[in-house]
Design a protein around this motif. Structure first.
Motif, PDB file in Angstrom:
ATOM      1  N   ILE A   1       5.510   9.788  -1.896  1.00  0.00           N
ATOM      2  CA  ILE A   1       4.284   9.187  -1.366  1.00  0.00           C
ATOM      3  C   ILE A   1       3.109  10.129  -1.594  1.00  0.00           C
ATOM      4  O   ILE A   1       2.019   9.717  -2.007  1.00  0.00           O
ATOM      5  CB  ILE A   1       4.444   8.874   0.136  1.00  0.00           C
ATOM      6  CG1 ILE A   1       5.577   7.861   0.375  1.00  0.00           C
ATOM      7  CG2 ILE A   1       3.133   8.360   0.717  1.00  0.00           C
ATOM      8  CD1 ILE A   1       5.396   6.534  -0.296  1.00  0.00           C
ATOM      9  N   GLY A   2       3.339  11.417  -1.324  1.00  0.00           N
ATOM     10  CA  GLY A   2       2.285  12.394  -1.551  1.00  0.00           C
ATOM     11  C   GLY A   2       1.877  12.471  -3.009  1.00  0.00           C
ATOM     12  O   GLY A   2       0.683  12.562  -3.334  1.00  0.00           O
TER      13      GLY A   2
ATOM     14  N   PRO B   1       0.837  -1.205   0.000  1.00  0.00           N
ATOM     15  CA  PRO B   1       0.000   0.000   0.000  1.00  0.00           C
ATOM     16  C   PRO B   1       0.867   1.249   0.000  1.00  0.00           C
ATOM     17  O   PRO B   1       1.954   1.262   0.586  1.00  0.00           O
ATOM     18  CB  PRO B   1      -0.811  -0.134   1.296  1.00  0.00           C
ATOM     19  CG  PRO B   1      -0.051  -1.089   2.145  1.00  0.00           C
ATOM     20  CD  PRO B   1       0.664  -2.011   1.214  1.00  0.00           C
ATOM     21  N   VAL B   2       0.407   2.278  -0.649  1.00  0.00           N
ATOM     22  CA  VAL B   2       1.207   3.499  -0.756  1.00  0.00           C
ATOM     23  C   VAL B   2       1.513   4.066   0.626  1.00  0.00           C
ATOM     24  O   VAL B   2       2.555   4.688   0.841  1.00  0.00           O
ATOM     25  CB  VAL B   2       0.496   4.530  -1.657  1.00  0.00           C
ATOM     26  CG1 VAL B   2      -0.769   5.067  -0.999  1.00  0.00           C
ATOM     27  CG2 VAL B   2       1.434   5.663  -2.030  1.00  0.00           C
ATOM     28  N   SER B   3       0.655   3.816   1.589  1.00  0.00           N
ATOM     29  CA  SER B   3       0.879   4.310   2.949  1.00  0.00           C
ATOM     30  C   SER B   3       2.059   3.639   3.628  1.00  0.00           C
ATOM     31  O   SER B   3       2.588   4.150   4.617  1.00  0.00           O
ATOM     32  CB  SER B   3      -0.384   4.096   3.797  1.00  0.00           C
ATOM     33  OG  SER B   3      -0.723   2.720   3.852  1.00  0.00           O
ATOM     34  N   GLU B   4       2.489   2.470   3.098  1.00  0.00           N
ATOM     35  CA  GLU B   4       3.596   1.724   3.695  1.00  0.00           C
ATOM     36  C   GLU B   4       4.829   1.712   2.794  1.00  0.00           C
ATOM     37  O   GLU B   4       5.731   0.903   3.001  1.00  0.00           O
ATOM     38  CB  GLU B   4       3.157   0.270   3.968  1.00  0.00           C
ATOM     39  CG  GLU B   4       1.948   0.144   4.865  1.00  0.00           C
ATOM     40  CD  GLU B   4       2.193   0.727   6.243  1.00  0.00           C
ATOM     41  OE1 GLU B   4       3.315   0.531   6.768  1.00  0.00           O
ATOM     42  OE2 GLU B   4       1.286   1.385   6.785  1.00  0.00           O
TER      43      GLU B   4
ATOM     44  N   LEU C   1       7.131   4.189   2.087  1.00  0.00           N
ATOM     45  CA  LEU C   1       8.257   5.095   2.322  1.00  0.00           C
ATOM     46  C   LEU C   1       9.574   4.322   2.379  1.00  0.00           C
ATOM     47  O   LEU C   1       9.698   3.331   3.093  1.00  0.00           O
ATOM     48  CB  LEU C   1       8.055   5.852   3.638  1.00  0.00           C
ATOM     49  CG  LEU C   1       9.174   6.828   4.019  1.00  0.00           C
ATOM     50  CD1 LEU C   1       9.227   7.975   3.021  1.00  0.00           C
ATOM     51  CD2 LEU C   1       8.964   7.355   5.438  1.00  0.00           C
TER      52      LEU C   1
ATOM     53  N   PRO D   1      -3.317   3.724  -5.075  1.00  0.00           N
ATOM     54  CA  PRO D   1      -3.378   3.189  -3.712  1.00  0.00           C
ATOM     55  C   PRO D   1      -2.316   2.138  -3.412  1.00  0.00           C
ATOM     56  O   PRO D   1      -1.975   1.920  -2.250  1.00  0.00           O
ATOM     57  CB  PRO D   1      -4.783   2.585  -3.648  1.00  0.00           C
ATOM     58  CG  PRO D   1      -5.068   2.161  -5.057  1.00  0.00           C
ATOM     59  CD  PRO D   1      -4.363   3.148  -5.945  1.00  0.00           C
ATOM     60  N   TRP D   2      -1.810   1.459  -4.440  1.00  0.00           N
ATOM     61  CA  TRP D   2      -0.808   0.408  -4.269  1.00  0.00           C
ATOM     62  C   TRP D   2       0.342   0.666  -5.235  1.00  0.00           C
ATOM     63  O   TRP D   2       0.133   1.161  -6.349  1.00  0.00           O
ATOM     64  CB  TRP D   2      -1.397  -0.982  -4.568  1.00  0.00           C
ATOM     65  CG  TRP D   2      -2.438  -1.413  -3.586  1.00  0.00           C
ATOM     66  CD1 TRP D   2      -3.754  -1.026  -3.547  1.00  0.00           C
ATOM     67  CD2 TRP D   2      -2.249  -2.308  -2.486  1.00  0.00           C
ATOM     68  NE1 TRP D   2      -4.395  -1.624  -2.498  1.00  0.00           N
ATOM     69  CE2 TRP D   2      -3.501  -2.430  -1.829  1.00  0.00           C
ATOM     70  CE3 TRP D   2      -1.161  -3.027  -2.002  1.00  0.00           C
ATOM     71  CZ2 TRP D   2      -3.680  -3.229  -0.699  1.00  0.00           C
ATOM     72  CZ3 TRP D   2      -1.341  -3.831  -0.884  1.00  0.00           C
ATOM     73  CH2 TRP D   2      -2.575  -3.927  -0.243  1.00  0.00           C
TER      74      TRP D   2
ATOM     75  N   ASN E   1      -3.850   9.217  -7.411  1.00  0.00           N
ATOM     76  CA  ASN E   1      -4.900   8.228  -7.203  1.00  0.00           C
ATOM     77  C   ASN E   1      -4.364   6.796  -7.291  1.00  0.00           C
ATOM     78  O   ASN E   1      -5.024   5.891  -7.786  1.00  0.00           O
ATOM     79  CB  ASN E   1      -6.051   8.421  -8.216  1.00  0.00           C
ATOM     80  CG  ASN E   1      -7.312   7.681  -7.817  1.00  0.00           C
ATOM     81  OD1 ASN E   1      -7.592   7.522  -6.632  1.00  0.00           O
ATOM     82  ND2 ASN E   1      -8.061   7.216  -8.807  1.00  0.00           N
TER      83      ASN E   1
ATOM     84  N   ALA F   1       9.014  10.930   1.191  1.00  0.00           N
ATOM     85  CA  ALA F   1       7.702  11.396   1.641  1.00  0.00           C
ATOM     86  C   ALA F   1       7.016  12.197   0.544  1.00  0.00           C
ATOM     87  O   ALA F   1       5.789  12.123   0.368  1.00  0.00           O
ATOM     88  CB  ALA F   1       7.860  12.241   2.907  1.00  0.00           C
TER      89      ALA F   1
ATOM     90  N   ALA G   1      -0.139   9.314  -4.028  1.00  0.00           N
ATOM     91  CA  ALA G   1      -1.506   9.407  -3.524  1.00  0.00           C
ATOM     92  C   ALA G   1      -2.317  10.404  -4.340  1.00  0.00           C
ATOM     93  O   ALA G   1      -3.485  10.150  -4.681  1.00  0.00           O
ATOM     94  CB  ALA G   1      -1.487   9.807  -2.051  1.00  0.00           C
TER      95      ALA G   1
END
Length: 417
Positions: A163-164, A28-31, A33, A172-173, A170, A160, A167
């Motif tokens: 990541i921004g 996931p893009v949130s993980e 970094l 998500p992965w 659009n 970081a 996101a």
């Protein structure tokens, strides 16, 4: 011949040529970094998707505010996330907010502070005191990126900011290279773990901890196999724990003394396909000459010297690039920067020398480096206090204060060794 002193550049080329980027996985893009992209990341939308306002104000026709003051009539509003469904006609204005879609018919934005409005209701009189030519404060569709654009290239360590961006596109992965799993094996009867020192003649193990930190900093997952005593069977047993790893790193025992068992114990032909297949050992460098590279069965193996400073210099020169190759990063971490010497240096011998040094900014902005006067390879405090290594090629002549030299920075960027 395997026993010849191999130049550093040749040794590094052989190591990297034996390694390939690891397979990709989706995270996931949130993980993501610090992970390394295995393929380009493309935008899944256009941003902005339509022309939007860059400021709070009023959407108008530029022709209507060419001569000010100009009196207009408010006919609606266009907030961010919503839009005005009609069109702006002659003499009309639509209240608009940052990010709001520009209504049809409008071609400029006048700032709210340049307008006097009788009220915040539709039908209010709007007096524009300062006009704006067509296109002012309007962000056109696709200003940032368009659907299908490559926003982030393959082989990039995600920051970081990345990541921004992913996101915002659009996404998500993301597909990234798997983290290298690096097994670390210390050797030597004399080694004990920190906090377990009961005999002052023993040596506190620092290599495994430092190497694990390097592996984590570069982006891998270290696995500590423990400390192997000077016993061939015990060494082979612990080394077997590296099965399934992407790289085995040993420290100590890389030479051929009576207590240096890495080559003999792991190279025992009785091990069959799991025996160490030696690629080379002994590098023309200081510190770090007794360095091994080969394969223990299918697992690439890097055998580092036991001396802690030698271990860390070799980790900088060889282990970091090896990990970056597994991660799919470009081979540029060993590129030298230039600096100016602050002291004289004697001529160098046949081995490439890595001098621990500190640096400061000179009056012209260039780095000025001062190698420590004592370069004893057992002095970890000197390595911790250094911010770079002065690299002297074999047979480098006398160097004088003010000469330009190559340095390998130790601090800065993603990794700080």
């Amino acid at each position: 011949m395997a026993n010849e002193l191999l130049p550093v550049e040749d040794a590094l080329d052989r190591i990297l040529s034996a390694l390939s980027p690891l397979p990709a996985e989706m995270v996931p893009v949130s993980e993501a970094l610090g992970r390394v992209t295995a393929e380009p990341i493309r935008a899944r939308r256009t941003q902005p998707p339509m022309a939007v306002s860059a400021m709070d104000g009023y959407a108008v026709r530029a022709a209507d505010v060419a001569n000010v003051p100009a009196t207009l009539r408010r006919t609606g509003s266009a907030p961010a996330g919503g839009r005005f469904s009609g069109a702006v006609g002659a003499g009309e204005a639509v209240r608009i907010f940052t990010g709001g879609p520009v209504p049809d018919g409008a071609d400029t934005i006048v700032l709210q502070e340049d307008v006097d409005a009788s009220s915040e209701e539709d039908g209010a009189t709007v007096v524009v005191r300062e006009g704006a030519p067509a296109g002012t404060f309007i962000r056109p569709a696709g200003l940032d990126f368009k659907e299908g654009d490559i926003g982030i290239r393959a082989g990039r360590r995600l920051s970081a900011r990345d990541i921004g961006l992913a996101a915002a596109m659009n996404v998500p992965w993301v597909r990234v290279h798997r983290r290298p799993r690096v097994a670390i094996l210390s050797t030597g009867d004399e080694i004990v773990r920190p906090g377990e020192l009961s005999d002052p003649s023993r040596i506190v193990s620092s290599n495994a901890y430092a190497l694990a930190a390097v592996v984590r900093a570069v982006g891998g997952d270290p696995v500590d196999l423990g400390i192997a005593p000077d016993d061939s069977d015990a060494l082979r047993t612990l080394a077997a724990g590296a099965r399934g790893s992407d790289l085995l790193v040993t420290t100590g025992g890389a030479s051929v003394g009576s207590h240096d068992l890495v080559q003999s114990a792991l190279g025992d032909t009785a091990l069959g396909a799991d025996a160490l297949k030696l690629g080379f050992w002994k590098i023309a460098m200081r510190p770090g000459k007794p360095l091994i590279f080969g394969h223990l069965g299918p697992v690439p193996m890097l055998g580092l010297p036991g001396n802690p400073v030698s271990t860390m210099v070799c980790a900088t020169v060889f282990l970091r690039p090896a990990l970056e190759r597994l991660l799919g990063l470009p081979d540029d971490s060993t590129a030298l920067a230039e600096a100016v010497l602050a002291v004289d240096l004697k001529p160098n011998d046949r081995r490439q020398d890595y001098l621990r040094a500190t640096s400061t900014a000179g009056p012209d902005g260039r780095r000025v480096v001062t190698p420590f006067d004592r370069q004893d390879s057992s002095m970890m405090s000197r390595l911790a206090g250094a911010d770079c290594l002065v690299v002297r090629p074999p047979y480098d002549p006398v160097r004088r204060s003010g000469d330009t030299v190559g340095i390998l920075p130790l601090d800065g960027g993603f990794l700080s060794i």
